[in-house]
Design a protein around this motif. Structure first.
Motif, PDB file in Angstrom:
ATOM      1  N   ASP A  82     -46.889  -3.615 -13.453  1.00 51.76           N
ATOM      2  CA  ASP A  82     -45.814  -4.613 -13.543  1.00 51.76           C
ATOM      3  C   ASP A  82     -46.096  -5.788 -12.602  1.00 51.76           C
ATOM      4  OD1 ASP A  82     -42.596  -4.781 -14.388  1.00 51.76           O
ATOM      5  OD2 ASP A  82     -43.066  -5.714 -12.459  1.00 51.76           O
ATOM      6  N   GLU A 105     -46.930  -9.821 -13.353  1.00 51.11           N
ATOM      7  CA  GLU A 105     -46.227 -10.974 -12.767  1.00 51.11           C
ATOM      8  C   GLU A 105     -47.207 -11.985 -12.194  1.00 51.11           C
ATOM      9  OE1 GLU A 105     -43.150 -11.968  -9.074  1.00 51.11           O
ATOM     10  OE2 GLU A 105     -43.301  -9.914  -9.845  1.00 51.11           O
ATOM     11  N   TYR A 126     -47.861  -5.681 -18.635  1.00 50.93           N
ATOM     12  CA  TYR A 126     -46.439  -5.352 -18.750  1.00 50.93           C
ATOM     13  C   TYR A 126     -46.249  -4.219 -19.761  1.00 50.93           C
ATOM     14  CZ  TYR A 126     -44.500  -9.162 -15.920  1.00 50.93           C
ATOM     15  OH  TYR A 126     -44.130  -9.992 -14.880  1.00 50.93           O
ATOM     16  N   ASN A 176     -38.478   0.866 -17.440  1.00 48.61           N
ATOM     17  CA  ASN A 176     -38.769  -0.346 -16.682  1.00 48.61           C
ATOM     18  C   ASN A 176     -38.169  -1.555 -17.401  1.00 48.61           C
ATOM     19  OD1 ASN A 176     -39.757  -2.451 -15.155  1.00 48.61           O
ATOM     20  ND2 ASN A 176     -41.924  -1.910 -15.400  1.00 48.61           N
ATOM     21  N   THR A 177     -36.934  -1.849 -17.091  1.00 51.57           N
ATOM     22  CA  THR A 177     -36.251  -2.969 -17.753  1.00 51.57           C
ATOM     23  C   THR A 177     -36.848  -4.308 -17.363  1.00 51.57           C
ATOM     24  OG1 THR A 177     -34.605  -3.005 -15.963  1.00 51.57           O
ATOM     25  CG2 THR A 177     -34.075  -1.691 -17.932  1.00 51.57           C
ATOM     26  N   ASN A 178     -37.436  -4.378 -16.151  1.00 50.48           N
ATOM     27  CA  ASN A 178     -38.051  -5.649 -15.735  1.00 50.48           C
ATOM     28  C   ASN A 178     -39.198  -6.018 -16.665  1.00 50.48           C
ATOM     29  OD1 ASN A 178     -38.488  -7.798 -13.567  1.00 50.48           O
ATOM     30  ND2 ASN A 178     -40.515  -6.843 -13.653  1.00 50.48           N
ATOM     31  N   GLU A 219     -37.804  -7.440 -19.882  1.00 48.86           N
ATOM     32  CA  GLU A 219     -37.321  -8.811 -19.706  1.00 48.86           C
ATOM     33  C   GLU A 219     -38.483  -9.787 -19.578  1.00 48.86           C
ATOM     34  OE1 GLU A 219     -34.866  -8.563 -16.267  1.00 48.86           O
ATOM     35  OE2 GLU A 219     -33.274  -7.401 -17.275  1.00 48.86           O
ATOM     36  N   ARG A 220     -39.521  -9.399 -18.864  1.00 46.91           N
ATOM     37  CA  ARG A 220     -40.676 -10.285 -18.676  1.00 46.91           C
ATOM     38  C   ARG A 220     -41.406 -10.503 -20.003  1.00 46.91           C
ATOM     39  NH1 ARG A 220     -40.792 -13.042 -13.747  1.00 46.91           N
ATOM     40  NH2 ARG A 220     -40.003 -11.637 -12.122  1.00 46.91           N
TER      41      ARG A 220
END
Length: 515
Positions: A470, A474, A489, A499-501, A504-505
Protein backbone atom coordinates in the motif's frame (compact mmCIF):
# COMPACT_ATOMS: atom_id res chain seq x y z
CA UNK A 1 66.55 8.69 23.12
CA UNK A 2 63.02 8.26 24.44
CA UNK A 3 63.34 4.47 24.31
CA UNK A 4 66.64 4.53 26.20
CA UNK A 5 65.09 6.65 28.92
CA UNK A 6 62.35 4.08 29.33
CA UNK A 7 64.91 1.43 30.17
CA UNK A 8 66.70 3.77 32.60
CA UNK A 9 63.48 4.37 34.53
CA UNK A 10 62.88 0.64 34.80
CA UNK A 11 66.41 -0.03 36.04
CA UNK A 12 66.04 2.70 38.63
CA UNK A 13 62.89 1.04 39.94
CA UNK A 14 64.65 -2.25 40.58
CA UNK A 15 66.99 -0.57 43.05
CA UNK A 16 64.21 0.71 45.33
CA UNK A 17 63.28 -0.79 48.66
CA UNK A 18 61.40 -4.06 48.81
CA UNK A 19 57.65 -4.14 49.40
CA UNK A 20 57.14 -0.67 47.92
CA UNK A 21 55.61 0.00 44.52
CA UNK A 22 56.89 3.08 42.73
CA UNK A 23 55.46 3.99 39.35
CA UNK A 24 58.38 3.41 36.96
CA UNK A 25 57.88 6.18 34.39
CA UNK A 26 58.45 9.91 34.54
CA UNK A 27 55.46 12.22 34.12
CA UNK A 28 54.61 13.89 30.84
CA UNK A 29 54.82 17.62 30.17
CA UNK A 30 51.73 18.59 32.19
CA UNK A 31 51.25 18.95 35.92
CA UNK A 32 48.27 16.91 37.18
CA UNK A 33 45.19 18.06 39.04
CA UNK A 34 42.63 15.81 40.69
CA UNK A 35 39.07 16.45 41.80
CA UNK A 36 36.45 14.39 43.59
CA UNK A 37 32.93 15.09 42.34
CA UNK A 38 29.90 13.80 44.20
CA UNK A 39 26.26 13.85 43.15
CA UNK A 40 23.28 11.57 42.73
CA UNK A 41 22.03 10.16 39.47
CA UNK A 42 18.31 10.71 40.00
CA UNK A 43 17.45 8.82 36.81
CA UNK A 44 18.31 5.53 38.57
CA UNK A 45 17.26 3.95 41.85
CA UNK A 46 20.11 2.49 43.91
CA UNK A 47 18.77 1.62 47.35
CA UNK A 48 16.01 -0.96 47.50
CA UNK A 49 13.15 -0.30 49.94
CA UNK A 50 14.50 -3.10 52.14
CA UNK A 51 18.26 -3.39 52.63
CA UNK A 52 19.78 -6.35 50.79
CA UNK A 53 22.28 -6.65 53.67
CA UNK A 54 20.27 -6.14 56.88
CA UNK A 55 16.76 -6.89 55.67
CA UNK A 56 15.56 -3.70 57.34
CA UNK A 57 13.85 -0.75 55.70
CA UNK A 58 16.25 1.72 54.11
CA UNK A 59 16.36 5.43 54.79
CA UNK A 60 17.84 8.47 53.13
CA UNK A 61 18.34 9.18 49.46
CA UNK A 62 17.58 6.19 47.25
CA UNK A 63 18.97 7.57 43.97
CA UNK A 64 22.26 6.16 42.69
CA UNK A 65 25.27 7.78 44.43
CA UNK A 66 27.93 8.72 41.90
CA UNK A 67 31.38 9.76 43.03
CA UNK A 68 33.79 10.54 40.22
CA UNK A 69 37.53 11.05 40.39
CA UNK A 70 38.79 13.39 37.69
CA UNK A 71 42.43 13.81 36.65
CA UNK A 72 43.41 16.61 34.28
CA UNK A 73 46.32 18.74 33.04
CA UNK A 74 46.76 21.50 35.60
CA UNK A 75 48.73 24.56 36.61
CA UNK A 76 51.86 23.73 38.61
CA UNK A 77 52.10 24.07 42.36
CA UNK A 78 50.24 22.83 45.42
CA UNK A 79 50.39 19.88 47.80
CA UNK A 80 50.38 16.49 46.14
CA UNK A 81 47.99 13.78 47.24
CA UNK A 82 49.15 10.43 48.61
CA UNK A 83 47.98 6.88 48.04
CA UNK A 84 46.22 7.12 51.39
CA UNK A 85 44.23 10.10 50.08
CA UNK A 86 43.11 8.02 47.12
CA UNK A 87 42.32 5.06 49.34
CA UNK A 88 40.14 7.26 51.54
CA UNK A 89 37.84 8.13 48.64
CA UNK A 90 36.50 4.55 48.70
CA UNK A 91 34.69 5.25 51.98
CA UNK A 92 32.25 7.63 50.29
CA UNK A 93 31.67 5.84 46.99
CA UNK A 94 28.39 4.25 48.08
CA UNK A 95 27.55 6.76 50.84
CA UNK A 96 28.04 10.41 49.98
CA UNK A 97 26.90 11.51 53.45
CA UNK A 98 29.90 10.25 55.47
CA UNK A 99 31.83 13.00 57.23
CA UNK A 100 35.61 13.39 57.37
CA UNK A 101 35.94 11.78 60.80
CA UNK A 102 34.08 8.65 59.69
CA UNK A 103 36.10 8.46 56.46
CA UNK A 104 39.39 8.72 58.38
CA UNK A 105 38.36 6.06 60.88
CA UNK A 106 37.36 3.62 58.13
CA UNK A 107 40.50 4.34 56.11
CA UNK A 108 42.88 3.98 59.04
CA UNK A 109 41.26 0.73 60.18
CA UNK A 110 41.34 -0.87 56.75
CA UNK A 111 44.90 0.19 55.96
CA UNK A 112 46.12 -0.99 59.37
CA UNK A 113 44.64 -4.43 58.65
CA UNK A 114 46.13 -4.61 55.17
CA UNK A 115 49.62 -3.45 56.19
CA UNK A 116 49.97 -5.35 59.47
CA UNK A 117 53.51 -6.73 59.65
CA UNK A 118 54.39 -4.99 56.40
CA UNK A 119 58.16 -4.42 56.25
CA UNK A 120 57.78 -1.15 54.34
CA UNK A 121 55.46 0.29 56.97
CA UNK A 122 52.17 2.07 56.41
CA UNK A 123 54.03 5.38 56.18
CA UNK A 124 55.06 4.37 52.67
CA UNK A 125 51.44 4.91 51.68
CA UNK A 126 51.64 8.59 52.60
CA UNK A 127 54.40 9.38 50.11
CA UNK A 128 53.28 12.02 47.60
CA UNK A 129 52.03 10.98 44.19
CA UNK A 130 51.74 13.38 41.23
CA UNK A 131 48.29 14.94 41.45
CA UNK A 132 47.37 18.09 43.36
CA UNK A 133 43.83 18.14 44.76
CA UNK A 134 41.62 20.79 43.10
CA UNK A 135 44.53 22.38 41.21
CA UNK A 136 43.48 25.00 38.62
CA UNK A 137 42.95 23.40 35.21
CA UNK A 138 45.41 24.21 32.46
CA UNK A 139 44.10 26.24 29.53
CA UNK A 140 43.22 24.36 26.37
CA UNK A 141 41.14 21.35 25.43
CA UNK A 142 42.16 17.73 25.90
CA UNK A 143 40.96 14.25 24.86
CA UNK A 144 38.86 12.33 27.36
CA UNK A 145 39.48 8.85 28.77
CA UNK A 146 36.87 7.13 30.93
CA UNK A 147 38.41 4.51 33.22
CA UNK A 148 36.22 1.56 34.29
CA UNK A 149 37.61 -0.34 37.31
CA UNK A 150 37.58 -4.08 37.85
CA UNK A 151 34.93 -6.07 39.69
CA UNK A 152 33.66 -4.07 42.72
CA UNK A 153 36.86 -2.01 42.69
CA UNK A 154 37.32 1.58 43.72
CA UNK A 155 37.60 4.45 41.24
CA UNK A 156 41.23 4.99 42.34
CA UNK A 157 42.22 1.42 41.51
CA UNK A 158 44.68 2.63 38.84
CA UNK A 159 45.40 6.16 40.05
CA UNK A 160 49.01 5.87 38.87
CA UNK A 161 47.94 5.15 35.30
CA UNK A 162 45.30 7.88 35.41
CA UNK A 163 47.84 10.43 36.66
CA UNK A 164 50.27 9.34 33.96
CA UNK A 165 47.70 9.85 31.21
CA UNK A 166 46.71 13.25 32.61
CA UNK A 167 50.38 14.28 32.60
CA UNK A 168 50.40 13.51 28.87
CA UNK A 169 47.42 15.70 28.10
CA UNK A 170 44.30 13.63 28.85
CA UNK A 171 41.29 14.24 31.06
CA UNK A 172 40.52 10.98 32.87
CA UNK A 173 37.31 10.23 34.78
CA UNK A 174 36.55 7.17 36.88
CA UNK A 175 33.82 5.93 39.20
CA UNK A 176 33.61 2.80 41.32
CA UNK A 177 32.47 -0.56 39.99
CA UNK A 178 29.27 -1.10 41.93
CA UNK A 179 26.14 -3.11 41.32
CA UNK A 180 22.72 -1.88 40.35
CA UNK A 181 21.31 -2.09 43.88
CA UNK A 182 24.33 -2.51 46.17
CA UNK A 183 27.99 -1.59 46.52
CA UNK A 184 29.13 -5.04 45.38
CA UNK A 185 29.13 -5.62 41.64
CA UNK A 186 27.17 -8.61 40.32
CA UNK A 187 28.49 -11.06 37.73
CA UNK A 188 25.56 -10.86 35.34
CA UNK A 189 24.13 -8.83 32.50
CA UNK A 190 22.52 -6.33 34.86
CA UNK A 191 25.87 -5.67 36.51
CA UNK A 192 27.57 -5.16 33.15
CA UNK A 193 24.88 -2.83 31.86
CA UNK A 194 24.94 -0.90 35.13
CA UNK A 195 28.67 -0.24 34.82
CA UNK A 196 28.18 0.64 31.14
CA UNK A 197 25.54 3.18 32.24
CA UNK A 198 28.02 4.57 34.78
CA UNK A 199 30.44 5.07 31.89
CA UNK A 200 27.69 6.99 30.12
CA UNK A 201 27.16 9.11 33.23
CA UNK A 202 30.89 9.94 33.29
CA UNK A 203 30.75 10.93 29.63
CA UNK A 204 27.92 13.30 30.50
CA UNK A 205 30.04 14.75 33.31
CA UNK A 206 32.92 15.28 30.88
CA UNK A 207 30.57 17.14 28.52
CA UNK A 208 30.14 19.77 31.24
CA UNK A 209 33.90 20.43 31.45
CA UNK A 210 34.94 23.29 29.19
CA UNK A 211 38.42 21.82 28.62
CA UNK A 212 37.17 18.32 27.66
CA UNK A 213 37.09 17.44 23.96
CA UNK A 214 34.46 14.71 23.61
CA UNK A 215 35.16 14.34 19.91
CA UNK A 216 38.26 12.46 21.12
CA UNK A 217 36.88 9.92 23.58
CA UNK A 218 38.19 6.53 24.72
CA UNK A 219 37.17 4.12 27.46
CA UNK A 220 39.74 2.02 29.30
CA UNK A 221 38.87 -0.75 31.71
CA UNK A 222 40.49 -3.44 33.84
CA UNK A 223 39.04 -6.92 34.37
CA UNK A 224 35.22 -6.61 34.64
CA UNK A 225 35.58 -2.98 33.57
CA UNK A 226 37.35 -4.30 30.46
CA UNK A 227 34.07 -5.96 29.47
CA UNK A 228 31.75 -3.16 30.64
CA UNK A 229 33.62 -0.72 28.38
CA UNK A 230 32.91 -2.97 25.38
CA UNK A 231 29.21 -2.93 26.28
CA UNK A 232 29.35 0.86 26.53
CA UNK A 233 31.03 1.17 23.13
CA UNK A 234 28.39 -1.06 21.51
CA UNK A 235 25.79 1.44 22.70
CA UNK A 236 27.66 4.70 22.12
CA UNK A 237 29.57 5.29 18.89
CA UNK A 238 31.02 8.54 20.24
CA UNK A 239 33.61 6.26 21.87
CA UNK A 240 36.50 6.27 19.42
CA UNK A 241 38.88 3.75 21.02
CA UNK A 242 38.92 0.99 23.65
CA UNK A 243 41.64 -0.14 26.05
CA UNK A 244 41.21 -3.41 27.93
CA UNK A 245 43.62 -4.32 30.72
CA UNK A 246 43.31 -8.10 30.94
CA UNK A 247 39.60 -7.48 30.46
CA UNK A 248 36.82 -9.93 31.12
CA UNK A 249 35.87 -9.79 27.47
CA UNK A 250 38.37 -12.65 27.30
CA UNK A 251 37.16 -14.51 30.40
CA UNK A 252 33.38 -14.21 29.99
CA UNK A 253 32.93 -14.93 26.26
CA UNK A 254 29.38 -16.16 26.86
CA UNK A 255 28.35 -12.55 27.51
CA UNK A 256 29.28 -11.50 23.97
CA UNK A 257 29.29 -14.63 21.79
CA UNK A 258 25.78 -14.22 20.41
CA UNK A 259 24.43 -17.14 22.48
CA UNK A 260 21.48 -17.25 24.84
CA UNK A 261 23.42 -15.61 27.70
CA UNK A 262 24.90 -12.87 25.52
CA UNK A 263 23.92 -9.22 25.36
CA UNK A 264 22.36 -9.10 21.89
CA UNK A 265 23.59 -5.68 20.80
CA UNK A 266 27.25 -6.38 21.64
CA UNK A 267 28.35 -7.61 18.22
CA UNK A 268 31.59 -7.27 16.22
CA UNK A 269 29.72 -5.09 13.73
CA UNK A 270 28.89 -2.56 16.46
CA UNK A 271 32.46 -2.58 17.74
CA UNK A 272 34.21 -1.20 14.68
CA UNK A 273 36.66 0.90 16.68
CA UNK A 274 40.36 0.50 17.50
CA UNK A 275 41.12 -1.62 20.54
CA UNK A 276 44.20 -2.32 22.63
CA UNK A 277 44.07 -5.46 24.74
CA UNK A 278 46.91 -5.82 27.26
CA UNK A 279 46.87 -9.28 28.78
CA UNK A 280 48.60 -11.28 31.49
CA UNK A 281 51.01 -14.15 30.97
CA UNK A 282 49.30 -16.74 28.74
CA UNK A 283 47.73 -19.80 30.30
CA UNK A 284 48.70 -23.27 29.10
CA UNK A 285 46.17 -25.49 27.39
CA UNK A 286 46.26 -27.72 30.47
CA UNK A 287 45.44 -24.80 32.78
CA UNK A 288 42.53 -23.73 30.57
CA UNK A 289 41.31 -27.31 30.53
CA UNK A 290 41.45 -27.64 34.33
CA UNK A 291 39.47 -24.43 34.74
CA UNK A 292 37.03 -25.54 32.03
CA UNK A 293 37.64 -22.30 30.15
CA UNK A 294 36.29 -22.47 26.61
CA UNK A 295 38.32 -21.00 23.78
CA UNK A 296 35.66 -21.69 21.17
CA UNK A 297 34.84 -17.99 20.75
CA UNK A 298 36.96 -14.86 20.92
CA UNK A 299 35.38 -11.44 20.48
CA UNK A 300 38.87 -10.05 19.88
CA UNK A 301 39.29 -12.31 16.86
CA UNK A 302 35.81 -11.39 15.64
CA UNK A 303 36.40 -7.63 15.81
CA UNK A 304 37.81 -7.47 12.29
CA UNK A 305 36.40 -4.09 11.22
CA UNK A 306 38.93 -1.92 13.09
CA UNK A 307 42.54 -2.05 14.22
CA UNK A 308 43.32 -4.49 17.03
CA UNK A 309 46.48 -4.72 19.11
CA UNK A 310 47.01 -7.51 21.64
CA UNK A 311 49.97 -7.00 23.98
CA UNK A 312 50.96 -9.84 26.32
CA UNK A 313 53.08 -9.08 29.40
CA UNK A 314 54.71 -12.28 30.56
CA UNK A 315 55.52 -11.09 34.10
CA UNK A 316 51.97 -10.00 34.88
CA UNK A 317 49.28 -11.84 36.76
CA UNK A 318 45.69 -10.62 36.44
CA UNK A 319 45.79 -8.62 39.69
CA UNK A 320 49.03 -6.87 38.71
CA UNK A 321 47.16 -4.57 36.29
CA UNK A 322 45.93 -2.56 39.29
CA UNK A 323 48.46 -0.19 40.83
CA UNK A 324 46.25 -0.14 43.94
CA UNK A 325 46.87 -3.87 44.31
CA UNK A 326 50.60 -3.52 43.58
CA UNK A 327 50.97 -0.90 46.32
CA UNK A 328 49.46 -3.25 48.89
CA UNK A 329 51.12 -6.46 47.66
CA UNK A 330 54.03 -8.12 49.49
CA UNK A 331 57.18 -9.20 47.69
CA UNK A 332 56.34 -12.83 48.46
CA UNK A 333 53.15 -12.63 46.40
CA UNK A 334 54.78 -12.27 43.00
CA UNK A 335 55.89 -15.89 42.62
CA UNK A 336 58.49 -16.61 39.95
CA UNK A 337 58.87 -12.93 39.03
CA UNK A 338 60.25 -10.21 41.26
CA UNK A 339 58.49 -7.01 42.26
CA UNK A 340 60.96 -5.11 40.10
CA UNK A 341 60.06 -7.21 37.05
CA UNK A 342 56.33 -6.77 37.63
CA UNK A 343 56.79 -3.04 38.20
CA UNK A 344 58.72 -2.87 34.95
CA UNK A 345 55.89 -4.69 33.16
CA UNK A 346 53.32 -2.29 34.65
CA UNK A 347 55.31 0.58 33.20
CA UNK A 348 55.36 -1.11 29.80
CA UNK A 349 51.58 -1.45 30.03
CA UNK A 350 51.20 2.24 30.86
CA UNK A 351 53.36 3.27 27.94
CA UNK A 352 51.46 1.10 25.47
CA UNK A 353 48.18 2.58 26.71
CA UNK A 354 49.55 6.12 26.37
CA UNK A 355 50.93 5.56 22.88
CA UNK A 356 47.81 3.76 21.67
CA UNK A 357 45.64 6.65 22.85
CA UNK A 358 47.99 9.16 21.24
CA UNK A 359 47.74 7.19 18.02
CA UNK A 360 43.96 7.10 17.83
CA UNK A 361 42.80 10.17 19.77
CA UNK A 362 45.60 12.54 18.74
CA UNK A 363 46.15 11.01 15.28
CA UNK A 364 49.85 10.51 16.05
CA UNK A 365 51.27 8.20 13.38
CA UNK A 366 54.54 7.71 15.29
CA UNK A 367 52.53 6.49 18.28
CA UNK A 368 50.64 4.00 16.11
CA UNK A 369 53.97 2.78 14.79
CA UNK A 370 55.16 2.32 18.40
CA UNK A 371 52.25 -0.02 19.11
CA UNK A 372 52.93 -2.01 15.94
CA UNK A 373 56.72 -2.24 16.46
CA UNK A 374 58.49 -5.27 17.76
CA UNK A 375 58.89 -4.60 21.51
CA UNK A 376 62.71 -4.49 21.37
CA UNK A 377 62.49 -1.58 18.91
CA UNK A 378 60.67 0.38 21.65
CA UNK A 379 63.35 -0.21 24.25
CA UNK A 380 61.41 -2.98 25.97
CA UNK A 381 63.56 -5.88 27.26
CA UNK A 382 63.50 -8.86 24.94
CA UNK A 383 61.24 -11.82 25.64
CA UNK A 384 59.15 -9.95 28.23
CA UNK A 385 56.41 -8.76 25.88
CA UNK A 386 54.59 -10.19 22.86
CA UNK A 387 52.65 -7.99 20.45
CA UNK A 388 50.11 -8.98 17.83
CA UNK A 389 48.66 -6.23 15.62
CA UNK A 390 45.88 -6.61 13.07
CA UNK A 391 44.56 -3.90 10.79
CA UNK A 392 40.82 -3.55 10.35
CA UNK A 393 39.20 -4.21 7.00
CA UNK A 394 35.80 -4.02 5.35
CA UNK A 395 32.63 -2.14 6.17
CA UNK A 396 30.98 -3.14 9.42
CA UNK A 397 27.55 -4.64 8.58
CA UNK A 398 25.45 -2.31 10.71
CA UNK A 399 22.13 -0.59 10.12
CA UNK A 400 23.96 2.73 10.03
CA UNK A 401 26.43 1.57 7.41
CA UNK A 402 23.57 0.08 5.38
CA UNK A 403 22.04 3.56 5.15
CA UNK A 404 25.45 5.04 4.35
CA UNK A 405 25.98 2.55 1.54
CA UNK A 406 22.55 3.38 0.08
CA UNK A 407 23.42 7.08 0.06
CA UNK A 408 26.77 6.38 -1.59
CA UNK A 409 25.76 3.70 -4.10
CA UNK A 410 22.07 4.40 -4.69
CA UNK A 411 18.87 3.51 -2.84
CA UNK A 412 17.77 1.45 -5.84
CA UNK A 413 20.51 -1.06 -4.90
CA UNK A 414 19.05 -1.62 -1.42
CA UNK A 415 18.43 -5.36 -1.77
CA UNK A 416 21.86 -6.05 -3.23
CA UNK A 417 23.64 -4.05 -0.52
CA UNK A 418 21.55 -5.69 2.20
CA UNK A 419 22.48 -9.16 0.94
CA UNK A 420 26.16 -8.17 0.86
CA UNK A 421 26.03 -7.08 4.49
CA UNK A 422 24.12 -10.22 5.48
CA UNK A 423 26.88 -12.30 3.91
CA UNK A 424 29.36 -10.40 6.12
CA UNK A 425 27.45 -11.35 9.25
CA UNK A 426 24.96 -8.50 9.71
CA UNK A 427 22.63 -9.06 12.65
CA UNK A 428 20.36 -6.03 12.36
CA UNK A 429 16.75 -6.74 11.46
CA UNK A 430 14.37 -4.64 9.40
CA UNK A 431 10.80 -5.47 10.28
CA UNK A 432 7.91 -4.23 8.08
CA UNK A 433 7.08 -1.36 10.42
CA UNK A 434 10.75 -0.26 10.45
CA UNK A 435 10.89 -0.08 6.66
CA UNK A 436 7.48 1.56 6.41
CA UNK A 437 8.46 4.30 8.85
CA UNK A 438 11.77 4.79 7.04
CA UNK A 439 10.06 5.14 3.68
CA UNK A 440 7.64 7.77 4.99
CA UNK A 441 10.44 9.76 6.59
CA UNK A 442 12.06 9.96 3.16
CA UNK A 443 8.75 10.76 1.50
CA UNK A 444 7.93 13.56 3.94
CA UNK A 445 11.51 14.81 3.63
CA UNK A 446 11.08 15.40 -0.11
CA UNK A 447 13.20 12.39 -1.15
CA UNK A 448 10.57 10.79 -3.37
CA UNK A 449 12.78 8.51 -5.48
CA UNK A 450 14.53 7.24 -2.33
CA UNK A 451 11.20 6.56 -0.61
CA UNK A 452 10.03 4.54 -3.63
CA UNK A 453 13.26 2.51 -3.47
CA UNK A 454 12.91 1.84 0.27
CA UNK A 455 9.25 0.80 -0.01
CA UNK A 456 10.17 -1.44 -2.95
CA UNK A 457 12.96 -2.97 -0.85
CA UNK A 458 10.36 -3.54 1.85
CA UNK A 459 8.07 -5.48 -0.48
CA UNK A 460 11.05 -7.59 -1.54
CA UNK A 461 11.93 -8.31 2.09
CA UNK A 462 8.34 -8.89 3.17
CA UNK A 463 6.34 -9.74 0.02
CA UNK A 464 3.22 -10.69 1.99
CA UNK A 465 2.97 -7.47 3.97
CA UNK A 466 -0.11 -5.65 2.71
CA UNK A 467 0.82 -2.33 4.28
CA UNK A 468 4.19 -2.10 2.52
CA UNK A 469 2.54 -2.72 -0.87
CA UNK A 470 0.00 0.00 0.00
CA UNK A 471 2.79 2.44 0.95
CA UNK A 472 4.75 1.63 -2.21
CA UNK A 473 1.60 2.29 -4.23
CA UNK A 474 1.28 5.73 -2.61
CA UNK A 475 4.89 6.66 -3.33
CA UNK A 476 4.66 5.42 -6.91
CA UNK A 477 1.48 7.42 -7.50
CA UNK A 478 3.21 10.57 -6.23
CA UNK A 479 6.10 9.80 -8.58
CA UNK A 480 3.68 9.63 -11.54
CA UNK A 481 4.13 5.89 -12.02
CA UNK A 482 0.39 5.15 -12.23
CA UNK A 483 0.47 1.63 -13.67
CA UNK A 484 2.87 0.28 -11.07
CA UNK A 485 1.02 2.10 -8.29
CA UNK A 486 -2.19 0.35 -9.32
CA UNK A 487 -0.37 -2.99 -9.35
CA UNK A 488 0.81 -2.61 -5.75
CA UNK A 489 -2.52 -1.31 -4.47
CA UNK A 490 -4.18 -4.38 -5.96
CA UNK A 491 -1.51 -6.59 -4.41
CA UNK A 492 -2.15 -4.99 -1.02
CA UNK A 493 -5.87 -5.53 -1.39
CA UNK A 494 -5.41 -9.19 -2.30
CA UNK A 495 -3.34 -9.67 0.88
CA UNK A 496 -5.79 -7.71 3.01
CA UNK A 497 -9.30 -7.52 1.51
CA UNK A 498 -10.33 -5.13 4.32
CA UNK A 499 -7.84 -2.47 3.19
CA UNK A 500 -10.29 0.32 2.42
CA UNK A 501 -7.45 2.76 1.76
CA UNK A 502 -6.33 0.67 -1.23
CA UNK A 503 -9.90 0.66 -2.57
CA UNK A 504 -10.14 4.45 -2.27
CA UNK A 505 -6.72 4.98 -3.87
CA UNK A 506 -7.58 2.73 -6.79
CA UNK A 507 -10.81 4.62 -7.33
CA UNK A 508 -8.86 7.91 -7.28
CA UNK A 509 -6.55 6.47 -9.94
CA UNK A 510 -9.55 5.42 -12.04
CA UNK A 511 -8.82 1.73 -11.71
CA UNK A 512 -11.03 -1.15 -10.54
CA UNK A 513 -10.00 -3.22 -7.53
CA UNK A 514 -9.35 -6.22 -9.77
CA UNK A 515 -7.75 -6.19 -13.24
Amino acid sequence: MRHCLLVVFFLATSARAADVFTFPLQPGPHAVGMQVKQQYDYSRVYKTRVSLVTGKGTSGERARPMQALVWYPAARGGKQVSFRDYYATAATEADLTRDAATVNRITDTELAEQTEGWPAGAQALTRPMWAVRDAPAKAGTFPVVIYAPGYSATAAENADLCEYLASHGYIVLSSASQGARQRAMTVDVEGLETQASDIGWLIDQASRMRNADLSRLAVAGFSWGGLANVVAAAKDDRIKALVSLDGSVRYFPQMVDGGKEAIPYVTPARLALPMLYVGRRPATIEELNRKKNSTAYSLLNSMTYADMAVVTLHAMRHQDFSSHGLRLARDSEFGEYSRAEVTQAYGVMAQYVHRFLDGYLKDDMAARAFVANKPAANGVPRHTVSVEVRRGSGVAPTRENFAGQLAARGFDKAMMIYEELQAQGATFKLEPHDINGWGYELLHGGMLAESVAVFRFGTQMHPKDANLHDSLGEALAKAGQRAEAIEHYRRSLSLNPKNTNAVERLQALGAPAAP
